[in-house]
Design a protein around this motif. Structure first.
Motif, PDB file in Angstrom:
ATOM      1  N   ILE A 645      52.963 -13.414 -27.542  1.00 52.67           N
ATOM      2  CA  ILE A 645      51.558 -13.009 -27.659  1.00 52.67           C
ATOM      3  C   ILE A 645      51.497 -11.502 -27.907  1.00 52.67           C
ATOM      4  CG2 ILE A 645      49.301 -12.933 -26.545  1.00 52.67           C
ATOM      5  CD1 ILE A 645      50.249 -15.740 -27.147  1.00 52.67           C
ATOM      6  N   LEU A 647      48.632  -8.412 -28.387  1.00 56.99           N
ATOM      7  CA  LEU A 647      47.214  -8.127 -28.150  1.00 56.99           C
ATOM      8  C   LEU A 647      46.866  -6.710 -28.590  1.00 56.99           C
ATOM      9  CD1 LEU A 647      46.874  -9.614 -24.557  1.00 56.99           C
ATOM     10  CD2 LEU A 647      45.958 -10.612 -26.658  1.00 56.99           C
ATOM     11  N   PHE A 664      41.148  -8.329 -21.596  1.00 56.54           N
ATOM     12  CA  PHE A 664      42.199  -9.341 -21.544  1.00 56.54           C
ATOM     13  C   PHE A 664      43.029  -9.095 -20.283  1.00 56.54           C
ATOM     14  CE2 PHE A 664      43.155  -6.413 -25.157  1.00 56.54           C
ATOM     15  CZ  PHE A 664      43.980  -5.540 -24.495  1.00 56.54           C
ATOM     16  N   LEU A 678      40.881 -13.964 -22.328  1.00 53.02           N
ATOM     17  CA  LEU A 678      40.361 -13.100 -23.377  1.00 53.02           C
ATOM     18  C   LEU A 678      38.837 -13.109 -23.291  1.00 53.02           C
ATOM     19  CD1 LEU A 678      42.561 -14.439 -26.309  1.00 53.02           C
ATOM     20  CD2 LEU A 678      42.968 -12.368 -24.973  1.00 53.02           C
ATOM     21  N   CYS A 865      44.254 -11.166 -31.145  1.00 49.48           N
ATOM     22  CA  CYS A 865      45.316 -11.870 -30.408  1.00 49.48           C
ATOM     23  C   CYS A 865      46.197 -12.568 -31.440  1.00 49.48           C
ATOM     24  CB  CYS A 865      44.722 -12.871 -29.420  1.00 49.48           C
ATOM     25  SG  CYS A 865      45.975 -13.855 -28.559  1.00 49.48           S
TER      26      CYS A 865
END
Length: 868
Positions: A645, A647, A664, A678, A865
């Motif tokens: 992930i 961000l 987040f 989120l 994201c």
């Protein structure tokens, strides 16, 4: 020969002189180096933060070598950079243009950088003449003060007051002369030690001088603990100061523990020094009222000398602190020099009251000093010229006797007679005439009041203005009772009264009174005599209340204080001591003073209003700035680290504070793996109210998400209720909230009336449409959740309408299609893998390119994201 009993005192004096002169020599050498060899001497290329090797500021040559603010310097010319002396010594041993090799590290970078700085000169051009003058004054004055202090101790070695004087006067050496850039050595160590000792000793010596000179203060008898508490407290900080200065010079690590409390220590030391100096004035003030005769005269002389001599310097110190500049910088040279000339009164009066056996009254002292400066100075010059003429004539006669006749001898005798006649009877009479011309006891009323009418223009505060006016008028016209009424609403209230037991505000004159009407509506306001017993006087129309008020004031003359468009006030003058009536000249002069006073009062009122308005605006600006800082800390400060992930998020606010919100954070793990939360919201409205609702929304979401993980519908109903209860009826927020399971890549979300976020999957753009209404508008609302499985390479783009509705100067919207196209264009590049931060920067840059710097009226917030 030295007296046997004074050898210890003279030895201690020699030690003090060595330390003080070492400090002076270091400062003198630094100044001469800069003035004489400034073009050939290299300057220090950078400066580090106190007690650290971290660069705080730098010269262009250091920046050109790659050094940046915040870098940590490791070595200088191969030597470890353990203290500032290392850098200064290397610079002093080099020359202009020589390379200075350094190594350093950037913040957050483990690698070591290296470079070479080409040393530049301290100044590009020769030192200007005014700088020579200024530096000479800054060097001469502290040396003169130090010599005066040494002379006082030499004259009175057994007198403790003499040593206190030396401790006070030695302070100016450390105040005006910095030990600054010196390559080290024993003299540099002495200079640092003296600098610390002198700054510590001055307030203590001044305090003890006030307590014990010329005799013990009654205030100290009542509160003896005050001086000891201040003394112990001030001395307790001296070791810390020595550790601080020596560590900063030679070994940063030895004093690194002082970095954090430095501000608190300096602030406390300043407060303690101010209290000690205040105790000096307090004890002297009490003794002035209690003592009489010669002792009282000494106190008065010391107070006058300290007040007049130090006040201009204090203004310079406050100005330098306010402007963050060196002492004397940024003001005219003549003013700078005048301040330090006036400062001479302080050490001279201190020396005078200790050394001279019997002090004179201040007025006589000033009179005598001025007389010697003017009258006797002029006479001495004339005597010198006559003496030169006489001696030259006699020498010429002796050298060439055969060239002179009898008439020449008669001429020389005449010259001698003129010299002797001027030297004795004539010089004395001239001195008396000059004294009468320049130093008569008082000015005429006309001169005093004319000067006063010019002086009042400079006042910006009401109380000092009225105090000066009443005091000068009373002294000049010999009036004991003076009252001043100032306009406040529909009446004129008593503001100041002298010679009568009347408190401010105890009397008031209504605007409808005959007194006010006559003065306010006159074509040209003039002072009006008050004849209470004359039936033909204008006071016949006055009410009993007016007559009673004027009788209480013993008013004989009412002087209007006119403004530009209205009457600002009234001044009531009582009878003269001589019981003479006010003459026409008196009234004309008072009218001139009153006219300027009325304008000054109007200006003072305007100044106070402007000051209040400026203070109000500054307070609002500070509060908004604080709110902005607080709001910035509500946004995520750390990006969660989750495998697979990526961000990124950013909010660009249209005003100081805004209503957009993004967040987040990681939810706690339950039975499965932890999840990523989120959030993105847009509060209705702008400014402080929207920012407060944004903070409430954040707090509500974070608390609810921790309590109800996974149940997004219940969570949103709870958040909606909390926001509804904490906001007004016309406030709401569009909101998008999602939870992502990193293991399964399943995204579960609720869209509460927000712009549909977009999932970019190749050339496809999947919109996450609304699943419920906005939050905070209705008390009870149901929300549906939705889910979507994210694929590797997907990009979730959540945004507020400030992004999609960004407008250019022609008021054309950028729009979601352009935003999506810009993002897909970046993702389609085959050369590299796009990160969330790159995509965020790309969208903002494209929006800025479209708007072309046109002002935006809505916050622009973006949350990215990326799933891999």
């Amino acid at each position: 020969m030295l007296q046997r009993s004074a050898r210890l005192q003279y030895g201690l004096l020699a030690l003090v002189a060595v330390l003080a002169l070492s400090h002076f020599y270091v400062g003198l050498s630094n100044n001469l180096r800069n003035l004489v060899r400034g073009q050939t001497s290299p300057r220090t290329p950078f400066i580090t933060t106190d007690l650290t090797p971290v660069v705080s500021s730098m010269e262009p040559e250091a920046q050109a070598a790659g050094l940046r603010q915040g870098d940590t310097v490791l070595t200088v010319s191969g030597e470890r950079f353990t203290g500032r002396v290392v850098l200064i010594a290397q610079v002093r041993s080099s020359h202009v243009g020589a390379p200075l090799a350094i190594t350093w590290t950037h913040p957050g970078d483990t690698g070591v950088q290296s470079g070479s700085i080409a040393l530049a000169p301290e100044r590009a051009t020769p030192a200007p003449f005014y700088l020579w003058i200024t530096r000479s004054i800054f060097l001469a004055l502290p040396l003169l003060f130090l010599l005066i202090g040494v002379w006082v101790v030499l004259a009175r070695p057994h007198n403790p007051h003499a040593w206190l004087i030396l401790g006070i006067l030695g302070y100016f050496d450390s105040l005006f002369i910095g030990y600054g850039k010196f390559s080290g050595g024993i003299l540099f160590a002495f200079a640092i030690f003296w600098n610390t000792v002198a700054q510590t000793a001055m307030p203590l010596c001044l305090m003890f001088l006030g307590v014990y000179f010329p005799q013990h203060s009654g205030l100290d008898v009542r509160f003896p603990w005050v001086k000891w508490v201040l003394t112990i407290s001030i001395l307790a900080f001296m070791p810390l100061d020595l550790i601080y200065y020596y560590s900063d010079a030679w070994k940063f690590t030895a004093g690194s523990w002082l970095v954090r409390p430095t501000y608190a220590i300096n602030f406390t030391e300043n407060v303690l020094a101010a209290l000690a100096i205040s105790w000096f004035f307090a004890t002297l003030g009490v003794k002035r009222a209690a003592l009489a005769g010669d002792a009282r005269r000494r106190i008065v002389v010391m107070l006058w000398g300290a007040s007049i001599g130090l006040t201009p310097l204090l203004f310079l110190v406050f100005y330098a602190a306010y402007r963050n500049v060196d002492l004397g910088q940024g003001i005219p040279q003549w003013l700078d020099i005048s301040v330090f000339v006036i400062l001479l009164l302080f050490p001279l009066t201190l020396a005078y009251v200790v050394v001279v056996q019997r002090a004179m009254d201040v007025r006589i002292l000033i009179r005598q000093g001025t007389k010697y400066a003017f009258a006797r100075g002029t006479i001495v010059v004339i005597l010198a010229l006559l003496a030169i003429w006489m001696i030259a004539s006699i020498v010429h006669l002796i050298r060439y006797p055969h060239q002179h006749r009898a008439v020449d001898l008669i001429g020389i005798i005449g010259i001698i007679a003129i010299f002797l006649g001027f030297r004795y009877p004539l010089a004395k009479r001239l001195q008396q005439k000059i004294d009468q011309r320049f130093f008569r006891e008082a000015y005429s009323a006309e001169q005093v009041l004319s000067e006063l009418s010019d002086e009042v223009r400079n006042f910006t505060e009401v109380t000092p203005l009225l105090t000066t006016i009443t005091q000068r008028i009373g002294d000049t016209l010999h009036v004991d009772r003076i009252a001043v009424f100032l306009r406040s609403g529909d009446a004129y209230h008593l503001q100041l009264a002298t010679g009568a037991p009347l408190a401010p505000g105890s009397l008031a004159l209504s605007a409808t009174f005959a007194v006010i009407s006559r003065l306010a509506h006159a074509r040209s306001p003039e002072p009006e005599p008050v004849y209470r017993d004359d039936p033909s006087s204008w006071l016949v129309d006055a009410t009993d209340a007016e007559r009673a008020a004027l009788s209480d004031l013993s008013a004989e003359l009412l002087v209007p204080l006119p403004g530009r468009n209205r009457l600002e006030g009234v001044m009531a003058l009582g009878p003269k001591r001589s019981e003479e009536p006010y003459s026409r000249t008196d009234r004309q002069l008072l009218q001139s003073v009153a006219t300027q006073t009325g304008l000054a009062l109007e200006n003072a009122e305007l100044f106070q209003n402007l000051t209040a308005e400026v203070a109000h605006r500054e307070r609002i600006s500070r509060e908004i700035e604080i709110a902005r800082d607080v709001q910035q800390h509500l946004f995520p400060q750390v990006v969660p680290s989750i495998p697979g992930i990526d961000l990124a998020g950013h909010c660009r606010q249209a005003q100081a504070v805004g209503g957009d919100y993004y967040d987040f954070f990681i939810l706690p793990a339950g039975e499965g793996d932890e999840r990523l939360a989120l959030a993105l919201g847009d509060i209705s409205g702008k400014g402080i109210s929207a920012a407060l609702l944004m903070a409430s929304l954040r707090a509500s979401l974070r608390s609810a998400a921790q309590l109800q993980p996974g149940d997004l519908g219940t969570l949103m109903r709870h958040v909606n209720r909390l926001v509804y209860e904490s906001s007004t009826s016309n406030r709401y927020a569009t909101f998008f909230y999602a939870e992502l399971d990193p293991a399964t890549r399943l995204l579960t979300y609720v869209n509460a009336g927000h712009n549909p976020p977009v999932i970019l999957r190749g050339s496809e753009a999947i919109a996450l449409h609304s699943t419920g209404t906005v939050i905070g508008l209705l008390p009870e609302v149901s929300y549906c959740r939705a889910s979507i499985l994210l694929h590797p390479g997907d990009m979730l783009v959540a945004f507020t309408d400030g992004i999609s509705e960004a407008m250019n100067a022609a008021e054309e919207e950028w729009g979601e299609p352009r935003m999506i196209a810009a993002a897909q264009a970046l993702l389609a590049r085959p050369d590299c893998k796009t990160t969330a931060k790159q995509l965020l920067d790309c969208i903002f840059n494209e929006a800025d390119h479209f708007t072309a710097a046109a002002p935006q009226h809505d916050d622009m917030t973006l949350l990215i994201c990326a799933v891999s």
